[in-house]
Design an enzyme around this catalytic site. Structure first.
Site, PDB file in Angstrom:
ATOM      1  N   GLY A 259     -14.298  43.246  52.623  1.00  0.00           N
ATOM      2  CA  GLY A 259     -14.254  44.216  51.845  1.00  0.00           C
ATOM      3  C   GLY A 259     -15.141  45.525  52.342  1.00  0.00           C
ATOM      4  O   GLY A 259     -15.011  46.823  52.003  1.00  0.00           O
ATOM      5  N   ASP A 260     -16.329  44.978  52.725  1.00  0.00           N
ATOM      6  CA  ASP A 260     -17.309  45.943  53.408  1.00  0.00           C
ATOM      7  C   ASP A 260     -16.434  46.756  54.167  1.00  0.00           C
ATOM      8  O   ASP A 260     -16.625  48.278  54.502  1.00  0.00           O
ATOM      9  CB  ASP A 260     -18.437  45.193  53.783  1.00  0.00           C
ATOM     10  CG  ASP A 260     -19.344  44.946  52.562  1.00  0.00           C
ATOM     11  OD1 ASP A 260     -19.663  45.538  51.574  1.00  0.00           O
ATOM     12  OD2 ASP A 260     -19.392  43.537  52.598  1.00  0.00           O
ATOM     13  N   ARG A 261     -15.889  46.058  55.304  1.00  0.00           N
ATOM     14  CA  ARG A 261     -15.075  46.756  56.363  1.00  0.00           C
ATOM     15  C   ARG A 261     -14.169  47.765  55.813  1.00  0.00           C
ATOM     16  O   ARG A 261     -13.876  49.143  56.479  1.00  0.00           O
ATOM     17  CB  ARG A 261     -14.505  45.709  57.115  1.00  0.00           C
ATOM     18  CG  ARG A 261     -13.585  46.258  58.371  1.00  0.00           C
ATOM     19  CD  ARG A 261     -14.310  47.091  59.320  1.00  0.00           C
ATOM     20  NE  ARG A 261     -14.505  48.444  59.032  1.00  0.00           N
ATOM     21  CZ  ARG A 261     -15.065  49.330  60.100  1.00  0.00           C
ATOM     22  NH1 ARG A 261     -15.129  49.055  61.216  1.00  0.00           N
ATOM     23  NH2 ARG A 261     -15.415  50.464  59.406  1.00  0.00           N
ATOM     24  N   ALA A 264     -16.019  50.977  54.293  1.00  0.00           N
ATOM     25  CA  ALA A 264     -16.527  51.808  55.117  1.00  0.00           C
ATOM     26  C   ALA A 264     -15.656  52.482  56.154  1.00  0.00           C
ATOM     27  O   ALA A 264     -15.837  53.828  56.020  1.00  0.00           O
ATOM     28  CB  ALA A 264     -17.418  50.907  55.924  1.00  0.00           C
TER      29      ALA A 264
END
Length: 477
Positions: A259-261, A264
């Protein structure tokens, strides 16, 4: 670092993550629990700090605004972030949150959470950073950083693209964010809080995700909401008919941090001026590749900065990117596959070969002859397509993870740098010992032949094109 990208400000709650990875092949004699042995410990940035490092790995300047204190975990995280992102700190009450996963192979067995520190207050430096940001990614893990800067973030959303990655312990996005990126589970809970019930018989399905996204667009006054769906991709909604963006390929691996990838990648592309649909599509691809390359465990140290080695590569140093891709996949225990050729006038035979090669491992790196190399091999009339265009077309294929350009007649040198587990060639090389075969086998690699579609060749295409009648009337393009 490629400073042609728009700088990105990441605001949110940093965490410190640890992994204890080992083997589990028996149960303890005194309790029915697995015994994990041969463990290796690694530490990495987590939460908003992971999102910031991933955005920086895309080649853009990144500054992280987060709460840190004087505790040991905060000190360790500062060291991990040095040289990777800029840092603007707000004060932290308590110890920085950290989590430790115990894994057997790729399977998590247990997670231990420590530290319940929260951001105490904003600072003038942090407020100024938000006010002056060209683009903002908020990773709100519910530990107060977004809360103490909420007024400044609301102001930023009025003049800059703001992507908000919400979590269940955090607050709602400020009005006017360009894109919010909850997971399906988060969207369901947050939509229920906003008064939206699931459609009967579709709990967790696409209809529920679409209804949740529509409800959250209205409740949050967001321009768009994307519900991430794991292996199925993502669902983008502006409040009406949603757009489903599927994953380019099935990716098995550690999804921690995917989810962070996603957030970002989307935030970086919106910062550079991309349309929301294009940013979401690219973010789905980035998250899929991230999982395939080993996920968060591949993000344990700064990536080496390579010097460009081939001026014919398109859109930056693709050869350096290929080396980094191979290193990440190898470090995560994956299988690196490489394939090579001129790929002048890419045709169906090429595509079938590359698709089959990608299915043989966890990433595919294509080694491409430079223009001079093609000319020496094929004659003065070749290549028909320059290396910059050949690279760009190959990189657009969903099955290709990276491209490396080499100037020699054969690819031994670049293979020695990439050290792939598998070197894939077309089946027309059967009964032929390739000159690079001893090199590949020297590090335990395998040369693998794959079926090749008969009747497809660049030479044949060029010959037929030369014999085709010229168009009559109008303009040609």
């Amino acid at each position: 670092m490629n400073t042609s990208h728009t700088p990105l400000l990441v605001v949110g709650d940093a965490l410190l993550d640890h992994d204890l990875c080992g083997r589990a092949d028996r149960l303890a004699p005194d309790a029915p629990v697995p015994v994990v042995h041969g463990t290796r410990r690694s530490s990495r940035p987590g939460g908003a700090a992971l999102a910031a490092c991933l955005a920086a790995a895309d080649g853009r300047p990144v500054t992280l605004v987060t709460a840190l204190g004087d505790d040991e975990a905060s000190t360790t995280l500062r060291e991990l972030l040095t040289g990777r992102v800029g840092l603007v700190e707000v004060p932290l009450d308590g110890d920085l949150s950290s989590k430790t996963r115990v894994l057997a192979g790729d399977r998590p067995l247990l997670r231990l959470d420590d530290g319940e520190g929260r951001a105490r207050e904003s600072t003038e430096e942090a407020v100024a950073a938000v006010a002056g940001a060209d683009a903002v990614l908020v990773a709100d893990y519910g530990r107060g950083t977004a809360d103490v800067l909420r007024q400044a973030l609301a102001g930023a959303a009025a003049h800059a693209p703001v992507v908000w990655d919400p979590h269940l312990r955090g607050g709602p996005p400020v009005p006017g964010v360009r894109l919010a990126t909850p997971s399906a589970q988060e969207a369901r809970v947050l939509a229920q809080q906003a008064g939206e019930d699931a459609e009967p018989g579709d709990e967790g399905g696409l209809r529920t995700a679409a209804r949740d996204a529509r409800a959250l667009v209205g409740a949050w006054q967001a321009h768009a909401v994307t519900v991430t769906l794991g292996e199925r991709g993502a669902l983008l909604s502006y409040g009406e008919t949603p757009l489903l963006v599927p994953t380019p390929a099935a990716a098995t691996g550690d999804p921690c941090g995917a989810g962070d990838r996603f957030a970002a990648a989307a935030a970086g592309l919106l910062a550079d001026g991309a349309f929301t649909e294009a940013a979401v599509q690219a973010a789905v691809h980035a998250a899929t590749q991230y999982v395939a390359e080993g996920g968060a465990r591949a993000v344990t140290a700064p990536e080496p900065q390579d010097t460009p080695t081939d001026p014919s590569a398109a859109d930056g140093d693709t050869t350096a990117d290929a080396r980094r891709t191979a290193a990440r996949v190898r470090a995560a225990g994956g299988t690196v596959v490489a394939a090579g050729g001129c790929f002048d006038l890419l045709h169906a035979g090429h595509v079938a070969l590359l698709q089959a090669a990608r299915r043989a491992g966890d990433c595919l790196i294509v080694c491409v002859n430079s223009d001079d190399s093609v000319r020496r091999r094929k004659g003065d009339g070749r290549p028909l397509v320059p290396a910059t265009d050949r690279v760009r077309v190959l990189r657009a294929l969903e099955c290709v993870d990276a491209v490396a350009v080499f100037d020699e007649d054969t690819p031994e040198h670049i293979l020695g740098e990439l050290r792939p587990h598998i070197w894939a060639k077309g089946g027309d090389y059967a009964r032929t010992r390739l000159p690079e075969q001893p090199l590949v086998e020297s590090w335990g690699g395998q040369v693998l032949l794959l079926p090749y579609l008969d009747g497809r060749s660049t030479t044949g295409l060029a010959r037929r094109a030369a014999l085709a009648p010229a168009p009559t009337g109008g303009r040609t393009r």
